[in-house]
Scaffold this motif. Structure first.
Motif: not given
Length: 417
Positions: A383, A390-391, A393-398
């Motif tokens: 990504y 944006e995608k 950032r979503e995965l990074k938090q997880e």
């Protein structure tokens, strides 16, 4: 001042291992590749032997020797014995077919194992065992709807085999809490049975689940319980080494544990873990030597077959041999078309500069199909290369919530996403 005191208290109460807990097991004698009756059984196996019971017993012992030593020859010897048992058995053939299928699973020969399982089912005996085997195989092959059907067919909340499989199913679905609940029930069943094999399997697998959930001390204590049953258990020792490395960031002590395992167990993956820890310690000479030792073992022994494909993919990409990695990833997708296999194929494409093709694979076969942190990290890299921040950032938090499972090297890479 209050914040400072709270911080100090957290540091004081944070779990730490104690080498006195496990040192006795590091000094344990190597696993014996013999047993009281093994020679007797083995002597009965001649080229024209029809000693069916001896063939089954010898295969079981060979499997045990393989588990204890990591020597691939024992796994191949078990295969040889089981193939002969299948050939000559007039009664109980389905059981030998299932045993040979499980041997093939250990060798990552999943499609051949599936053929054997289907053949075993045609005999109509040991139906529950065959359905369980088919669940395991379809999970390995990425046929999750079929696997779920087989899981439903063996439903029995008092059965150890069902409980461990429903735990595996919930882990695959990303529901770790439910997976742990079922694994705890399975462990209770194992404890009531007092079966050492089931206890070892339960303690190490529940220990893994606890580690993924951040329950490090409980995880550590379960590995110690496994070692009290089997002081030579390499997996439990390796898991403690991982806690010392990933949780405590103590590379030197982790290497000491790992070296004690490698003196007695020949499994090649230990060299890759050694290389990772050496990388963390900025010891490039040790890292290169460990990678070279790994390649000498796996690259020069065709008996390993597909067993180390994923490890080899990681190795090849580490060595910047992208074209070879891509071909191997294609083979792995053909062998077992799981989200993880597609993730490696996408990652190898990314390394070749094919970021759009990599993105297409991630979108079609990975996202929403797996919760494996290592594969999601690869997806995040894809990504990022395609500018979809944006995608990322979503995965990074997880991924930041899975840093213990991924380790310090991957944590640094995630921070840079």
């Amino acid at each position: 001042m209050i914040l400072f005191l709270v911080s100090c208290q957290q540091q004081e109460t944070e779990f730490k291992t104690n080498r006195q807990d496990y040192d006795i097991y590091l000094a344990a004698a190597p696993a014996k590749a013999t047993s009281k009756y093994f020679q007797l059984w083995d002597d009965k196996i001649k080229s024209d032997s029809v000693q069916l019971l001896s063939l089954g017993n010898v295969a079981s012992e060979y499997n045990r020797f393989f588990s204890g030593t990591g020597n691939i020859q024992y796994l191949k010897d078990a295969e040889r014995s089981l193939k002969k048992a299948v050939e000559i058995a007039a009664v109980g053939k389905a059981g030998y077919l299932r045993a040979l299928a499980r041997n093939y699973i250990s060798q990552h020969r999943f499609r051949e194992a599936l053929e054997l399982a289907e053949k075993a089912r045609s005999f109509g005996s040991g139906v529950n065992e065959t359905q369980s085997l088919l669940f395991d195989l379809h999970m390995e092959l990425g046929n999750y709807d079929l696997a779920n059907q087989y899981l439903d067919s063996i439903q029995n909340m008092s059965d150890f085999g069902y409980l461990i499989r429903v735990a595996k199913w919930n882990d695959y679905k990303g529901d770790l809490d439910t997976a742990i609940q079922f694994m705890e029930k399975a462990t209770a069943r194992a404890e009531s049975s007092k079966n050492k094999g089931l206890l070892l399997w339960s303690y190490t697998n529940l220990g893994d689940f606890y580690g993924h959930a951040g329950r490090i001390e409980e995880s550590y204590n379960l590995y110690l319980r496994a070692l009290r049953i089997d002081p030579q258990n390499a997996y439990a020792k390796k898991s403690i080494a991982w806690i010392v490395y990933s949780h405590e960031r103590n590379g030197r002590e982790a290497l000491r544990i790992l070296d004690s395992i490698m003196q007695k167990n020949q499994s090649p993956e230990y060299y890759l873990l050694k290389a990772e820890i050496a990388d963390f310690m900025n010891n490039d000479m040790l890292r290169v030597q460990a990678l070279d030792d790994y390649y000498k073992i796996v690259g020069n022994n065709p008996q390993y077959g597909d067993m180390y494909n994923v490890y080899n993919l990681d190795f090849l990409l580490e060595m910047d041999v992208e074209q070879k990695a891509y071909k191997l990833a294609q083979e792995e997708v053909n062998n077992r078309p799981t989200p993880e296999s597609y993730g490696w194929l996408a990652y190898s494409l990314l390394h070749m500069g094919e970021k759009k093709k990599a993105l297409d694979l991630v979108e079609k076969h990975v996202m929403g199909a797996t919760f494996e942190p290592a594969i999601l990290h690869q997806a995040a890299e894809v990504y990022k290369a395609n500018g979809l921040m944006e995608k990322v950032r979503e995965l990074k938090q997880e991924l930041l919530e899975a840093v213990y499972e991924l380790g310090p090297i991957k944590e640094a890479q995630i921070a840079g996403l």
